[in-house]
Design a protein around this motif. Structure first.
Motif, PDB file in Angstrom:
ATOM      1  N   SER A 262     -47.823 -26.393 -25.882  1.00  0.00           N
ATOM      2  CA  SER A 262     -47.080 -25.829 -24.846  1.00  0.00           C
ATOM      3  C   SER A 262     -45.600 -26.573 -25.057  1.00  0.00           C
ATOM      4  O   SER A 262     -45.541 -27.944 -24.730  1.00  0.00           O
ATOM      5  CB  SER A 262     -47.368 -26.408 -23.393  1.00  0.00           C
ATOM      6  N   LEU A 263     -44.581 -25.865 -25.653  1.00  0.00           N
ATOM      7  CA  LEU A 263     -43.309 -26.574 -26.027  1.00  0.00           C
ATOM      8  C   LEU A 263     -42.911 -27.398 -25.245  1.00  0.00           C
ATOM      9  O   LEU A 263     -42.445 -28.593 -25.208  1.00  0.00           O
ATOM     10  CB  LEU A 263     -42.610 -25.474 -26.659  1.00  0.00           C
ATOM     11  N   VAL A 264     -42.849 -26.917 -23.564  1.00  0.00           N
ATOM     12  CA  VAL A 264     -42.108 -27.838 -22.734  1.00  0.00           C
ATOM     13  C   VAL A 264     -43.033 -29.057 -22.546  1.00  0.00           C
ATOM     14  O   VAL A 264     -42.215 -30.063 -22.435  1.00  0.00           O
ATOM     15  CB  VAL A 264     -42.113 -27.111 -21.346  1.00  0.00           C
ATOM     16  N   ALA A 265     -44.146 -28.839 -22.419  1.00  0.00           N
ATOM     17  CA  ALA A 265     -45.047 -30.016 -22.364  1.00  0.00           C
ATOM     18  C   ALA A 265     -44.989 -31.206 -23.438  1.00  0.00           C
ATOM     19  O   ALA A 265     -44.866 -32.484 -23.237  1.00  0.00           O
ATOM     20  CB  ALA A 265     -46.506 -29.699 -22.217  1.00  0.00           C
ATOM     21  N   ASP A 266     -45.113 -30.788 -24.619  1.00  0.00           N
ATOM     22  CA  ASP A 266     -45.026 -31.607 -25.968  1.00  0.00           C
ATOM     23  C   ASP A 266     -43.544 -32.295 -25.722  1.00  0.00           C
ATOM     24  O   ASP A 266     -43.403 -33.370 -26.276  1.00  0.00           O
ATOM     25  CB  ASP A 266     -45.115 -30.837 -27.041  1.00  0.00           C
ATOM     26  N   PHE A 267     -42.264 -31.246 -25.486  1.00  0.00           N
ATOM     27  CA  PHE A 267     -40.873 -31.866 -25.502  1.00  0.00           C
ATOM     28  C   PHE A 267     -40.809 -32.986 -24.626  1.00  0.00           C
ATOM     29  O   PHE A 267     -40.274 -34.029 -24.915  1.00  0.00           O
ATOM     30  CB  PHE A 267     -40.283 -30.778 -25.409  1.00  0.00           C
ATOM     31  N   HIS A 268     -41.303 -32.510 -23.455  1.00  0.00           N
ATOM     32  CA  HIS A 268     -41.140 -33.566 -22.178  1.00  0.00           C
ATOM     33  C   HIS A 268     -41.854 -35.046 -22.434  1.00  0.00           C
ATOM     34  O   HIS A 268     -41.107 -36.084 -22.307  1.00  0.00           O
ATOM     35  CB  HIS A 268     -41.658 -32.949 -20.817  1.00  0.00           C
ATOM     36  N   ARG A 269     -43.152 -35.020 -22.929  1.00  0.00           N
ATOM     37  CA  ARG A 269     -43.782 -36.260 -23.366  1.00  0.00           C
ATOM     38  C   ARG A 269     -42.966 -36.872 -24.251  1.00  0.00           C
ATOM     39  O   ARG A 269     -42.424 -38.118 -24.117  1.00  0.00           O
ATOM     40  CB  ARG A 269     -45.207 -35.997 -24.004  1.00  0.00           C
ATOM     41  N   ASN A 270     -42.404 -36.275 -25.365  1.00  0.00           N
ATOM     42  CA  ASN A 270     -41.603 -37.093 -26.367  1.00  0.00           C
ATOM     43  C   ASN A 270     -40.169 -37.517 -26.271  1.00  0.00           C
ATOM     44  O   ASN A 270     -40.009 -38.491 -26.332  1.00  0.00           O
ATOM     45  CB  ASN A 270     -41.530 -36.010 -27.517  1.00  0.00           C
ATOM     46  N   LEU A 271     -39.521 -36.846 -24.985  1.00  0.00           N
ATOM     47  CA  LEU A 271     -38.355 -37.135 -24.468  1.00  0.00           C
ATOM     48  C   LEU A 271     -38.462 -38.436 -23.631  1.00  0.00           C
ATOM     49  O   LEU A 271     -37.768 -39.267 -23.966  1.00  0.00           O
ATOM     50  CB  LEU A 271     -37.873 -36.153 -23.489  1.00  0.00           C
ATOM     51  N   LEU A 272     -39.477 -38.756 -22.921  1.00  0.00           N
ATOM     52  CA  LEU A 272     -39.649 -39.542 -22.174  1.00  0.00           C
ATOM     53  C   LEU A 272     -40.177 -40.843 -22.988  1.00  0.00           C
ATOM     54  O   LEU A 272     -39.960 -42.160 -22.791  1.00  0.00           O
ATOM     55  CB  LEU A 272     -40.706 -39.564 -21.057  1.00  0.00           C
ATOM     56  N   LYS A 273     -41.299 -40.650 -24.042  1.00  0.00           N
ATOM     57  CA  LYS A 273     -42.068 -41.647 -24.593  1.00  0.00           C
ATOM     58  C   LYS A 273     -41.474 -42.057 -26.068  1.00  0.00           C
ATOM     59  O   LYS A 273     -41.871 -43.007 -26.476  1.00  0.00           O
ATOM     60  CB  LYS A 273     -43.369 -41.272 -24.544  1.00  0.00           C
ATOM     61  N   GLY A 274     -40.849 -41.152 -26.694  1.00  0.00           N
ATOM     62  CA  GLY A 274     -40.334 -41.281 -27.877  1.00  0.00           C
ATOM     63  C   GLY A 274     -41.292 -40.437 -28.954  1.00  0.00           C
ATOM     64  O   GLY A 274     -42.435 -40.874 -29.091  1.00  0.00           O
ATOM     65  N   GLY A 275     -40.563 -39.601 -29.666  1.00  0.00           N
ATOM     66  CA  GLY A 275     -41.492 -38.757 -30.482  1.00  0.00           C
ATOM     67  C   GLY A 275     -40.664 -37.678 -31.229  1.00  0.00           C
ATOM     68  O   GLY A 275     -39.506 -37.471 -30.802  1.00  0.00           O
ATOM     69  N   ILE A 276     -41.458 -37.005 -32.052  1.00  0.00           N
ATOM     70  CA  ILE A 276     -40.909 -35.812 -32.706  1.00  0.00           C
ATOM     71  C   ILE A 276     -41.849 -34.697 -32.495  1.00  0.00           C
ATOM     72  O   ILE A 276     -42.930 -34.821 -32.638  1.00  0.00           O
ATOM     73  CB  ILE A 276     -40.341 -36.148 -34.196  1.00  0.00           C
ATOM     74  N   TYR A 277     -41.290 -33.309 -32.012  1.00  0.00           N
ATOM     75  CA  TYR A 277     -42.004 -31.955 -31.970  1.00  0.00           C
ATOM     76  C   TYR A 277     -41.507 -31.170 -33.201  1.00  0.00           C
ATOM     77  O   TYR A 277     -40.153 -31.123 -33.534  1.00  0.00           O
ATOM     78  CB  TYR A 277     -41.545 -31.507 -30.820  1.00  0.00           C
ATOM     79  N   LEU A 278     -42.387 -30.823 -34.000  1.00  0.00           N
ATOM     80  CA  LEU A 278     -41.742 -29.810 -35.257  1.00  0.00           C
ATOM     81  C   LEU A 278     -42.477 -28.702 -35.036  1.00  0.00           C
ATOM     82  O   LEU A 278     -43.824 -28.474 -34.840  1.00  0.00           O
ATOM     83  CB  LEU A 278     -42.494 -30.474 -36.604  1.00  0.00           C
ATOM     84  N   TYR A 279     -41.750 -27.544 -35.177  1.00  0.00           N
ATOM     85  CA  TYR A 279     -42.369 -26.142 -35.502  1.00  0.00           C
ATOM     86  C   TYR A 279     -41.631 -25.631 -36.547  1.00  0.00           C
ATOM     87  O   TYR A 279     -40.746 -24.911 -36.522  1.00  0.00           O
ATOM     88  CB  TYR A 279     -42.287 -25.235 -34.229  1.00  0.00           C
ATOM     89  N   PRO A 280     -42.117 -25.917 -37.689  1.00  0.00           N
ATOM     90  CA  PRO A 280     -41.173 -25.687 -38.951  1.00  0.00           C
ATOM     91  C   PRO A 280     -41.564 -24.254 -39.476  1.00  0.00           C
ATOM     92  O   PRO A 280     -42.321 -23.579 -38.852  1.00  0.00           O
ATOM     93  CB  PRO A 280     -41.880 -26.694 -39.984  1.00  0.00           C
ATOM     94  N   ALA A 281     -40.725 -23.881 -40.406  1.00  0.00           N
ATOM     95  CA  ALA A 281     -40.963 -22.660 -41.146  1.00  0.00           C
ATOM     96  C   ALA A 281     -42.442 -22.694 -41.751  1.00  0.00           C
ATOM     97  O   ALA A 281     -42.538 -23.712 -42.057  1.00  0.00           O
ATOM     98  CB  ALA A 281     -40.016 -22.451 -42.211  1.00  0.00           C
ATOM     99  N   THR A 282     -43.259 -21.627 -41.514  1.00  0.00           N
ATOM    100  CA  THR A 282     -44.494 -21.465 -42.375  1.00  0.00           C
ATOM    101  C   THR A 282     -44.459 -20.212 -43.241  1.00  0.00           C
ATOM    102  O   THR A 282     -43.682 -19.320 -42.859  1.00  0.00           O
ATOM    103  CB  THR A 282     -45.694 -21.372 -41.224  1.00  0.00           C
ATOM    104  N   LYS A 283     -45.480 -20.001 -44.124  1.00  0.00           N
ATOM    105  CA  LYS A 283     -45.552 -18.791 -44.705  1.00  0.00           C
ATOM    106  C   LYS A 283     -45.723 -17.572 -44.095  1.00  0.00           C
ATOM    107  O   LYS A 283     -44.849 -16.568 -44.144  1.00  0.00           O
ATOM    108  CB  LYS A 283     -46.720 -18.830 -45.921  1.00  0.00           C
ATOM    109  N   LYS A 284     -46.418 -17.898 -42.787  1.00  0.00           N
ATOM    110  CA  LYS A 284     -46.644 -16.757 -41.836  1.00  0.00           C
ATOM    111  C   LYS A 284     -45.249 -16.424 -41.227  1.00  0.00           C
ATOM    112  O   LYS A 284     -44.784 -15.312 -40.803  1.00  0.00           O
ATOM    113  CB  LYS A 284     -47.818 -17.153 -40.820  1.00  0.00           C
ATOM    114  N   ASN A 285     -44.699 -17.382 -40.602  1.00  0.00           N
ATOM    115  CA  ASN A 285     -43.527 -17.243 -39.843  1.00  0.00           C
ATOM    116  C   ASN A 285     -42.295 -18.211 -40.710  1.00  0.00           C
ATOM    117  O   ASN A 285     -42.095 -19.319 -40.291  1.00  0.00           O
ATOM    118  CB  ASN A 285     -43.646 -17.995 -38.371  1.00  0.00           C
TER     119      ASN A 285
END
Ligand code: FDP
Length: 345
Positions: free
Chosen positions: A252-275
């Motif tokens: 869940s992008l919002v949840a993953d982003f929120h956690r990393n915003l508060l605790k420090g971290g990186i969220y990645l949804y990179p280009a893939t062969k499918k997308n």
């Protein structure tokens, strides 16, 4: 008759409940780029709709609103009943308020013209993000971006009103329906978070002036797609593992982003062969979170350029997204660029 000045209670018997979102918005109104009160009202409309969506998500297992709706949206994704309900709730709140002239929604193929000639604002919204998590009781969210229309009020909505870069947002935010419900927003003067107090039906300021840690030890990516990643992403994630960082991916992008915003971290949804352009949508997912990230001292890039500098060319455009603590995003971006250069040699 005796008249006394009010003395705030200092006995500690009744603790202060704090600052409500409404009061905070009113206090901060003069910080807005266009302090006319309309943007304040628009934020309140969004908050009201999010309270209703919060109620519906809490009841999802009890009433007949769980599961698939039986239709696919413009992205080709199966709509959940709650996706559709949330879309109706936000559309209704935004159309009644009178401040908005047009809405871009993940759940609508086209731009929705509210036929409101005095509305100065355009809203892009993902009414319910992470909806594949609804039926299993995992955190989901709402993401919104607010732009000022460019053409004069009263004239027909034009493409330039809609296709604005993320850097033009006048406000952006998200609602996280999690173990508690939170609304986090920015109007370009820092980021503030509010927690919903269910019994009072109000959001209260709980996270004033959020500052993202410069670096962190959490990486969030769907590792199931590893075989489809570009070499740079592969190498960056290997580095995270060598450093014994923690993998945390809710999906869940919002949840993953929120956690990393508060605790420090990186969220990645990179280009893939499918997308090849990534999966996430620029207009109503990446832009809002990128503005919040930058306002909190974090960063957001597509691997090549700042998310907020991307000129949108279509409504449901996708973008790769690397977002979070600035040191981590910079390092990941640098590795992607090095590998890109190597592949050209
Ligand atoms: P979902 O499809 O459930 O709506 O916005 C799309 C999104 O969720 C994000 O919230 C989430 O981070 C991502 O997709 C998950 O995608 P994967 O299942 O491919 O990891």
């Amino acid at each position: 008759m005796k008249i006394l000045p009010y003395q705030p209670d200092s006995s500690g018997l009744a603790y202060s409940v704090g600052t409500t979102l409404d009061r905070f918005i009113k206090l901060k109104q003069s910080d807005f780029p266009f302090a006319s009160g309309e943007l304040s009202q628009l934020l309140r409309d969004i908050a009201l709709a999010s309270k209703i969506v919060n109620r519906e998500t809490n009841r999802a297992g009890l009433s007949n609103i769980g599961g698939a709706f039986g239709q696919v949206n413009v992205q080709g994704e199966e709509q959940q009943k709650l996706d559709v309900i949330a879309n109706i709730r936000f559309m209704r709140a935004l159309s009644k308020g009178g401040e908005v002239c047009a809405i871009v929604s993940e759940e609508e193929d086209s731009v929705i013209d509210l036929q409101n000639s005095s509305g100065k604002y355009v809203v892009a919204i993902d009414p319910l993000d992470g909806s594949s998590n609804i039926d299993v009781n995992i955190s989901i969210g709402t993401i919104f971006s607010i732009y000022r229309r460019i053409t004069p009020t009263g004239s027909p909505i034009q493409e330039i009103d809609i296709m604005q870069k993320g850097s033009e947002q006048v406000a952006a935010g998200y609602v996280l329906y999690g173990s508690s419900t939170m609304l986090v927003y920015t109007t370009g003067c820092g980021v503030n978070g509010f927690t919903y107090e269910q019994s009072l039906g109000e959001f209260f300021l709980s996270h004033p002036d959020i500052q993202a840690p410069k670096t962190g030890e959490i990486y969030s990516v769907n590792e199931g797609s590893q075989n489809d990643w570009e070499t740079g992403i592969d190498k960056y994630i290997s580095l995270c593992k060598e450093r014994r960082y923690s993998a945390r991916y809710i999906g869940s992008l919002v949840a993953d982003f929120h956690r990393n915003l508060l605790k420090g971290g990186i969220y990645l949804y990179p280009a893939t062969k499918k997308n090849p352009s990534g999966k996430l949508r620029l207009l109503y997912e990446a832009n809002a979170l990128a503005l919040i990230a930058e306002q909190a001292g974090a960063m957001a890039t597509d691997g090549n350029q700042r998310i907020l500098d991307i000129q949108p060319t279509s409504l449901h455009q996708r973008t790769p997204l690397l977002i979070g603590s600035s040191d981590m995003v910079q390092e990941a971006e640098a590795m992607l660029k090095i590998e890109d250069v190597k592949s050209l040699i």
